[in-house]
Structures are given as C-alpha cells and as structure tokens.
Design a protein around this motif. Structure first.
Motif, PDB file in Angstrom:
ATOM      1  N   TYR A 127      15.019  14.540  11.198  1.00 46.63           N
ATOM      2  CA  TYR A 127      15.295  14.956  12.519  1.00 46.63           C
ATOM      3  C   TYR A 127      15.915  16.377  13.129  1.00 46.63           C
ATOM      4  O   TYR A 127      15.513  16.855  14.051  1.00 46.63           O
ATOM      5  CB  TYR A 127      16.258  13.652  13.237  1.00 46.63           C
ATOM      6  CG  TYR A 127      16.199  13.434  14.840  1.00 46.63           C
ATOM      7  CD1 TYR A 127      15.397  13.042  15.647  1.00 46.63           C
ATOM      8  CD2 TYR A 127      17.581  14.290  15.316  1.00 46.63           C
ATOM      9  CE1 TYR A 127      15.923  13.141  17.168  1.00 46.63           C
ATOM     10  CE2 TYR A 127      18.112  14.253  16.447  1.00 46.63           C
ATOM     11  CZ  TYR A 127      17.570  13.923  17.806  1.00 46.63           C
ATOM     12  OH  TYR A 127      16.744  13.486  18.814  1.00 46.63           O
ATOM     13  N   SER A 128      17.242  16.781  12.036  1.00 39.12           N
ATOM     14  CA  SER A 128      17.839  17.302  12.725  1.00 39.12           C
ATOM     15  C   SER A 128      17.743  18.846  12.544  1.00 39.12           C
ATOM     16  O   SER A 128      18.398  20.092  12.625  1.00 39.12           O
ATOM     17  CB  SER A 128      19.442  17.419  12.050  1.00 39.12           C
ATOM     18  OG  SER A 128      19.607  16.797  10.297  1.00 39.12           O
TER      19      SER A 128
ATOM     20  N   ARG B 195      20.568   5.494  23.612  1.00 41.22           N
ATOM     21  CA  ARG B 195      20.700   5.637  22.561  1.00 41.22           C
ATOM     22  C   ARG B 195      21.594   6.033  22.752  1.00 41.22           C
ATOM     23  O   ARG B 195      22.578   5.822  21.477  1.00 41.22           O
ATOM     24  CB  ARG B 195      19.862   7.164  22.433  1.00 41.22           C
ATOM     25  CG  ARG B 195      19.520   7.688  20.996  1.00 41.22           C
ATOM     26  CD  ARG B 195      18.236   8.307  20.894  1.00 41.22           C
ATOM     27  NE  ARG B 195      18.682   9.614  22.121  1.00 41.22           N
ATOM     28  CZ  ARG B 195      18.352  10.709  20.653  1.00 41.22           C
ATOM     29  NH1 ARG B 195      19.370  11.081  19.563  1.00 41.22           N
ATOM     30  NH2 ARG B 195      18.999  12.115  22.040  1.00 41.22           N
TER      31      ARG B 195
ATOM     32  N   ARG C  50      24.200  15.549  14.714  1.00 41.76           N
ATOM     33  CA  ARG C  50      22.911  15.003  15.394  1.00 41.76           C
ATOM     34  C   ARG C  50      21.644  14.013  14.635  1.00 41.76           C
ATOM     35  O   ARG C  50      21.619  13.112  15.031  1.00 41.76           O
ATOM     36  CB  ARG C  50      21.749  16.746  16.013  1.00 41.76           C
ATOM     37  CG  ARG C  50      22.183  16.763  17.589  1.00 41.76           C
ATOM     38  CD  ARG C  50      21.087  18.523  17.244  1.00 41.76           C
ATOM     39  NE  ARG C  50      19.862  18.595  17.347  1.00 41.76           N
ATOM     40  CZ  ARG C  50      19.102  18.454  18.455  1.00 41.76           C
ATOM     41  NH1 ARG C  50      20.302  18.409  19.434  1.00 41.76           N
ATOM     42  NH2 ARG C  50      18.507  18.126  18.345  1.00 41.76           N
TER      43      ARG C  50
ATOM     44  N   VAL D 156      20.737  10.049  15.250  1.00 44.28           N
ATOM     45  CA  VAL D 156      19.907   9.107  15.202  1.00 44.28           C
ATOM     46  C   VAL D 156      19.802   8.571  14.674  1.00 44.28           C
ATOM     47  O   VAL D 156      19.031   7.715  14.288  1.00 44.28           O
ATOM     48  CB  VAL D 156      18.819  10.620  14.947  1.00 44.28           C
ATOM     49  CG1 VAL D 156      19.054  10.957  12.872  1.00 44.28           C
ATOM     50  CG2 VAL D 156      17.177  10.291  14.892  1.00 44.28           C
TER      51      VAL D 156
ATOM     52  N   THR E   4      20.792   5.295  15.465  1.00 43.00           N
ATOM     53  CA  THR E   4      20.059   4.536  16.708  1.00 43.00           C
ATOM     54  C   THR E   4      18.789   3.445  15.805  1.00 43.00           C
ATOM     55  O   THR E   4      18.450   2.320  15.962  1.00 43.00           O
ATOM     56  CB  THR E   4      18.824   5.524  16.958  1.00 43.00           C
ATOM     57  OG1 THR E   4      19.972   6.465  18.311  1.00 43.00           O
ATOM     58  CG2 THR E   4      17.694   4.696  18.181  1.00 43.00           C
TER      59      THR E   4
END
Length: 504
Positions: free
Chosen positions: A25-26, A46, A176, A180, A183
C-alpha cells in the motif's frame, strides 16, 4: 498444548501477510511528510478504524483482565473502560484546536519546543517516549507470555518475530503503512473478538454460571461498592487519560485526518467501540479469579488460561493469532510515533535537513525502537505494572503541557515546576517506587503507599501549580507563533498529500 513449531509457523504466516499489505500500500511515496504524518489523507471511518486498532492493541486481552483479577473486580474493569474511552473523546475537542493553532505540525514535542522552550521540550520528550516505549514493551511482554503458555514458545522468539515483521513494513512505509494495516486489522479483528468472547463465555458454562461461581468464591469481585475496585477505577481513569494525551500516535492521527469532521468522527467511533471491548476482556479476569482458575502470576494472561481450559488447542491457537494481530496494530503505530518525535526535531540539529536524509533517519530510529522493545518484551514483566509506571509520568505532565494551547500566560518555567512537583508528589505515594525510596534518609516518614493518591496527587498538584503560575508569574506568549514557527519538513505548504477517500 499446541506444538511450538505449529504456533511459530502460524505466527510467521500471519505476520507476513500483514507486512505484505503494509509494504504494497505504501509503495511509491518516500517523502518524510508521508512517512511521519500522512497529512490530510484519512477520512472519518478509516480514521475510526486506525484509532480503534491502535488503541486496543494486545493490551486489551491482558491489562483489563489483570485489572479485574488482581486490582478490584468489576469496578476496576469499568474504570479501565471509562478511562480508555475518555482518552479518545478528549481528542474530539483537542484535535481541532491543535490543527487550528499548528496547521503544519507533526508532533507534541515540536509544539513543546516552540511554546515552552528547549528545557521543557527535553522534559516532554522524555515523558512521551518513556510512555510509548513502555506501552510497546508491555505489548510484547503480554503476547510473549500468551504464546509461552499455549505453545511453550520462548519469549525472545515471539518478541523477535513480531518486532522484525512490524519493522519490515513500518520502516518502509511509515504512518501510511500503519494506517492501512490498522484498517484491515479492524475489519478482521472486530468480528473475531466479538464471536470469541461470546463463544468463550458459553463454553465456560454461560454468564449465569460464571457469575454464580464467582459470587460463591469471591463476591467482592462483583461488588460495585468494593473499595479497592472503586479506587482503581478512579486512578486508572487519570492514568489512562493523562498517558494518551502525551501519546504521539494520536497527535499524528490528528494531522492524518482529512478534516475536522473526519477527526471527530474517527476518535468518537474509536471511543464508542473500545468500551465494550475493555469490559468483555476485563470480565474474563474477574471470572478467572472468581472460579479459581489462576495460578500465581497468571493474572495478566487470565483470558488465555480460561481458553486453554475450555477449548481445543486449535481454537486457542486462533485466538493467540488474533492477539498477535492486536500487537502488530499497536506496535506499528508506536514504532512510527516514537521515530517521528525525533525526526520532526532533526531539522534544528542537521546542517543538511534534506527530505531523503530525514526519511533515512526516521527509518533508522524505527529500527532502534523495534530492537529495544523486543529486548524488553522478552523479559516477562507484569503488563499492568509496566503501564502504571509510565502513566505516572504522563499524569503529572499532560495538564500543564496542554494548557499552553489555550492560555498565553503559562511559561516554560511554569510548566516544568508544576509538572516536576506533581511527579514528586506522585512518587511519594507510588507503591512500586517504595523499593527505591525505602533506602533514602527519612524514608520512615513517607506516607502510606497508594496508587489512588499517587495519580490524583500528580494530576491535581501539577494542574493547580500551573494555574497558580499563570497568576503569580504570567507569561505573554503569542499563540500565533505556533503556526509561523512550525512548518512542514519538506518545505511544502502543508496541504493534503492526496484526496481523502469518500467515506464521510
């Protein structure tokens, strides 16, 4: 008992999956601003997920249970739940104020430096890092004890595995990556924890049977008027609220929120959900103590003791893996939070504070934090005792520190005098400090040890002296300086990095 090979293998797979998610994701954004603030990139729901995942951590399976089993029963658990929620609710009001006064900020320590000066900054840095590091050590201690109980895994192996994998994705992707994975972890963990708690209660005979057994063997645990429980409930509220208000992880998320609405929704949602989770977890400690299931020193792993007595090994292993995910959800947050405190202050010390150099420093600091937490986590200390020691530092500091966001009349000297005085009062009553204080001259004159008087004394004295300082020796600080002297680290304008997801 589950074999240690199976337990370690399952732990590695679980950790590897979430490390891959965080790295994937990052990928592609290596800026220092992204690494430590993820500014303006997270919408309300989120935000709620990352707040909940970061706040609950594995401590939710250990500390509330230990509170219920060893510190006062059901009223102790209720106080723990209330304190956990109030700490998050405080940011519903405090967060927008921070964003208004310091729109391009990153940390509470850079605020302390500009608002109160270098000496106060050093003191606040020590307090905040000490609390977060102790939080990390307690998380690692708890999960190491759980895997040792159910599978005989040595504590150092558990701590090293979790520390290594969390460092892998947090060191790469920073905040970040943490958000994620938080989440995803919330989406996976909430239903699993809810089903696990309900299933465990009925597997143990149902709530009525557990209450009956506990009432017969130790009725004080269910007595709402039980004095030790009431006292714990009061001082743990002060301890938890004070600690969370000097927790850099929450200051980071204040800036990560897309806007004030997202911030309020996220912290409000986290506060609402953390209450039932702490209550359920704490009740397992109450029932474990009430039914005689605990041996000496097992209070902090009461939840797993009950599970092991009532479920097949594979179910216990699944629950332990849930606990592993809980550890990662708070560990990645704290790795990055501690590193970000120092990174945001490096431009004052470096001749060449370029973005690449700051990012490299942040990653290096993350590695140092991970290694230190792994070593401490392998020592198997009491989880709740570790927390309470760090909480006292925060209880004496949070009031004077945050007062500077609302009044220009408190000086750096006023903050230091009031905070240190509050800490000294707290230490005079602090039970775990007696081993050190007992060897000092005049130790026989010390007041009776009491966590209640310790935490209340630290908070009330520091707040009272801070208020007095604004009258006796008032400062005249221009709060507008906070927005002009605290700037983004990459030389940008502090605008949002990307559009927030449309989840509001």
């Amino acid at each position: 008992m589950v074999s240690s090979t199976v337990a370690l293998g399952a732990t590695v797979v679980t950790l590897a999956v979430f490390a891959a998610i965080g790295i994937r994701y990052s990928r592609g954004d290596g800026s220092v601003e992204s690494f430590i603030s993820a500014r303006g990139s997270v919408g309300g729901y989120r935000m709620g997920a990352t707040v909940l995942a970061s706040s609950m951590g594995a401590w939710i399976l250990f500390s509330p249970a230990e509170a219920g089993a060893a510190f006062g029963g059901i009223t102790a658990v209720a106080g723990y739940a209330l304190g956990s929620a109030l700490a998050l609710l405080a940011y519903v009001k405090l967060g927008p104020r921070i964003r208004e006064l310091i729109p391009e900020g990153h940390s509470l320590t850079e605020y302390a430096y500009v608002r109160y000066g270098p000496v106060a900054y050093a003191y606040v840095l020590v307090v905040s890092v000490a609390y977060m590091f102790v939080f990390l050590a307690a998380e690692f201690t708890g999960i190491a004890g759980a895997l040792s109980l159910v599978a005989g895994v040595p504590a150092w192996q558990t701590a090293a595995l979790i520390g290594g994998f969390v460092l892998l994705y947090t060191g790469y992707g920073g905040l970040r990556a943490s958000i994620v994975t938080d989440t995803v972890q919330t989406a996976v963990l909430l239903p699993l924890i809810a089903v696990g708690f309900v299933g465990a209660v009925f597997a143990l005979g149902g709530p009525a049977e557990l209450v009956r057994e506990t009432a017969a063997s130790n009725p004080d645990l269910l007595d709402l008027g039980f004095l030790p429980g009431l006292q714990f409930g009061v001082y743990v509220v002060v301890a938890v609220v004070g600690a969370e208000l000097v927790n850099q992880a929450w200051w980071q998320r204040v800036y990560a929120a897309a806007d004030d609405t997202s911030l309020r929704r996220g912290f409000g949602l986290g506060a609402a959900l953390v209450i039932p989770m702490v209550l359920f977890a704490g009740l397992f400690g109450v029932f474990a103590a009430g039914t005689g299931a605990l041996a000496e020193g097992e209070a902090s792993i009461a939840f797993f003791v009950l599970l092991q007595q009532s479920f097949p090994d594979w179910v216990v292993l699944v629950v332990v893996l849930v606990a592993v995910l809980l550890v990662t959800s708070s560990a990645d947050t704290l790795f990055n939070a501690i590193a970000s405190l120092v990174t945001s202050d490096l431009p004052r010390l470096l001749d060449d504070p370029s973005g690449d150099r700051l990012t490299a420093a942040a990653r290096g600091l993350t590695a140092v934090v991970a290694l230190a937490a792994t070593v401490i986590g392998a020592q198997e200390y009491s989880v709740l005792a570790i927390f309470l020691t760090a909480d006292l530092l925060a209880a004496a500091t949070f009031g004077p520190l945050l007062a500077g966001l609302y009044t220009p009349r408190l000086s750096g000297g006023g903050l230091l005098v009031s905070s240190v005085a509050g800490l000294l009062v707290g230490l005079l009553f602090f039970p775990t400090a007696r081993g050190v204080l007992a060897g000092l001259p005049g130790a026989s004159a010390l007041p009776e040890a009491s966590f209640l008087y310790s935490f209340l004394g630290a908070a009330v004295v520091s707040l009272g002296l801070a208020a007095l300082a604004t009258q006796v020796a008032p400062a005249d600080y221009d709060l507008g300086r906070l927005s002009t002297e605290i700037r983004t680290l990459d030389g940008g304008s502090g605008e949002r990095e990307e559009a927030a997801p449309a989840d509001d």
